[in-house]
Design a protein around this motif. Structure first.
Motif, PDB file in Angstrom:
ATOM      1  N   ALA A   7       0.847  -1.196   0.000  1.00 39.06           N
ATOM      2  CA  ALA A   7       0.000   0.000   0.000  1.00 39.06           C
ATOM      3  C   ALA A   7       0.881   1.243   0.000  1.00 39.06           C
ATOM      4  O   ALA A   7       1.987   1.231   0.552  1.00 39.06           O
ATOM      5  CB  ALA A   7      -0.904  -0.001   1.228  1.00 39.06           C
ATOM      6  N   ASP A 179      -7.960   3.939   2.944  1.00 37.48           N
ATOM      7  CA  ASP A 179      -7.968   4.591   1.624  1.00 37.48           C
ATOM      8  C   ASP A 179      -7.733   6.099   1.718  1.00 37.48           C
ATOM      9  O   ASP A 179      -7.797   6.802   0.707  1.00 37.48           O
ATOM     10  CB  ASP A 179      -9.280   4.327   0.889  1.00 37.48           C
ATOM     11  N   CYS A 205      -2.693   4.099   5.908  1.00 32.09           N
ATOM     12  CA  CYS A 205      -3.062   4.943   4.776  1.00 32.09           C
ATOM     13  C   CYS A 205      -1.827   5.741   4.356  1.00 32.09           C
ATOM     14  O   CYS A 205      -0.729   5.520   4.872  1.00 32.09           O
ATOM     15  CB  CYS A 205      -4.238   5.853   5.104  1.00 32.09           C
TER      16      CYS A 205
END
Length: 486
Positions: A7, A179, A205
């Protein structure tokens, strides 16, 4: 960092890393620190702008049990000497702009980031992964030097236990999501910037580090990076509103602004909501000494507009009279924070620590006496009335500089305002940033303030002085006032 290795983790003007890349760089930096003889409890002082490398250095220092001591790159030698002497670092890191002045001050090794990072990069490429140093919860994670009204340095002791609790509690209270993309304009030398790095990591995030970028590309960068959360102070909020008012393109997908530092004027809040439809504007209250004390639940951002929210989960807020007794609901007293977010005091400053971090008379639990004033309503929401220095008596009436500043900010065309309370050198004075003339400002104020609250001096500035953290530079305003009177 193994929960979401691929991520997006951190982006700056030069590029971006995933969590896997951030973790690997932090291990490589930990290996470099080991090779420099840095271990548990050693202070590592850094004077650098926020960057991906600095984020990795924070995590790498933690892996070695070292104490992270970040300083603002704009700090001048006058203050820098005191801070370096106070922190007694074992190692110092600067860059092309700061390394030379650090070498002139520090009597320990000073490394230039460009040179050391070439070595860290080699460790990254070879997969360096040293064994982490054992760290106890009460060991120091960081020393955060706060901006004060004197030249004497004052660092808040930030142990791992309190830092971890505050990070998790604040991430939950604000509802950070995997997100999210958090746009951070504040340096990691300020707890507001440092904790954004920690909170985004806790939520897995992404964070965009933008404290070194031009104001003119602010909205462009927010749009390019798809930001959803924007931490602000009033001066940054005013800038965003001004830029958005001239921008006809689709706004960035911001879902939440979070404010601290000083109260946002209602007109600024309304403008943010108008330019960023659907975005919540979340009010908070805090001090570095407890990170954050209250947060308005994001879903209640339009409710109780005068409130700064509820205590963090697992903490309490008391409002006490001068004798240390709770005041009745709705009455004003000193704001006192209690809980596992209360930090460990001030570094090597036992006198100020004893005055500010006092034990509960019954349980012995540390309580942070903020020196700020406020009240609690029947549902436990806090209402901030002013800091000790903001409160004063004039013409027989008790009042706050916040009242004066709020009235000034209500005047169309006023972009910033700061009131200076009466002292033995001057009466109540008001400075504003505006294109209005002084007479128009005075006329508008007279429609909003009674005569006891009307400033004796009203000055209009074309550009407002701010501190390194975006707050009103009251010392500079005091100097301007004294210069006018000589």
């Amino acid at each position: 960092m193994d929960r979401a290795p691929d991520a997006p983790a951190v982006r700056d003007a030069a590029g971006a890393w995933t969590y896997r890349e951030l973790a690997a760089h932090s291990h490589a930096f930990a290996a470099w620190l080991r090779d420099q003889g840095i271990g548990r409890g050693d202070r590592v002082l850094l004077q650098l702008p926020s960057s991906r490398e600095m984020v990795a250095m924070f995590h790498g220092a933690a892996r070695r049990g070292a104490v992270f001591v970040p300083l603002n790159p704009a700090m001048k030698p006058f203050h820098l000497r005191s801070v370096v002497r106070d922190a007694e670092p074992k190692l110092v890191i600067g860059n092309a702009a700061t390394a030379e002045q650090l070498r002139a001050i520090a009597d320990v090794p000073v490394h230039d980031l460009a040179d050391l990072w070439a070595e860290v990069r080699k460790g990254y490429e070879t997969g360096a992964r040293p064994e982490p140093e054992p760290v106890e919860p009460d060991d120091l994670a960081a020393l955060i030097y706060t901006s004060g009204s004197t030249a004497a340095p004052k660092a808040v002791i930030s142990p791992h236990r309190q830092v971890t609790f505050a990070t998790r509690a604040l991430t939950a209270a604000l509802g950070y999501r995997p997100d999210d993309v958090v746009f951070c304009r504040f340096p990691m030398s300020w707890d507001y910037g440092l904790y954004k790095v920690l909170m985004t990591c806790a939520a897995r995030c992404a964070i965009v580090l933008a404290d070194g970028e031009s104001d003119f590309v602010l909205l462009k960068r927010m749009r390019e990076t798809g930001v959803t959360v924007v931490p602000i102070v009033p001066s940054l909020a005013t800038m965003i509103v001004s830029l958005a008012g001239r921008d006809r393109r689709e706004p960035p997908p911001v879902r939440m602004f979070t404010n601290t530092g000083a109260a946002l004027p209602p007109a600024t809040i309304d403008a943010l909501r108008a330019h960023f439809p659907g975005a919540r504007v979340v009010r908070q209250y805090g001090q570095t000494e407890a990170k954050r004390i209250t947060v308005m639940p994001p879903e209640e951002d339009t409710e109780r507009p005068a409130s700064v929210g509820l205590p963090l989960p697992g903490t309490r807020v008391l409002v006490l009279d001068p004798e240390g007794r709770p005041v009745p609901t709705g009455e004003v007293g000193e704001i006192v924070a209690v809980g596992p977010h209360v930090m460990g005091g001030y570094w090597r400053n036992a006198e100020v620590t004893a005055r500010t971090f006092r034990p509960d008379p019954e349980t012995g639990e540390p309580r942070l006496h903020t020196g700020d004033y406020g009240s609690l309503d029947a549902d436990g929401y806090l209402y901030f009335e002013g800091r000790r220095d903001d409160m004063f008596k004039r013409k027989g009436f008790r009042m706050s500089t916040l009242e004066i500043e709020s009235a000034a900010m209500d005047i169309p065309g006023v972009r910033a305002a700061a009131a200076l309370p009466p002292s033995d050198r001057h009466d109540l004075a008001l400075f504003v940033e505006s294109d209005l003339d002084a007479q128009t400002l005075t006329d508008e104020l007279m429609q909003r303030l009674d005569h006891t609250r009307m400033p004796a001096v009203c000055r209009v500035l074309s550009e407002f002085p701010f501190t390194l953290h975006g707050k009103n530079a009251r010392q500079e305003l005091e100097a301007l006032l004294e210069k006018d009177e000589t």
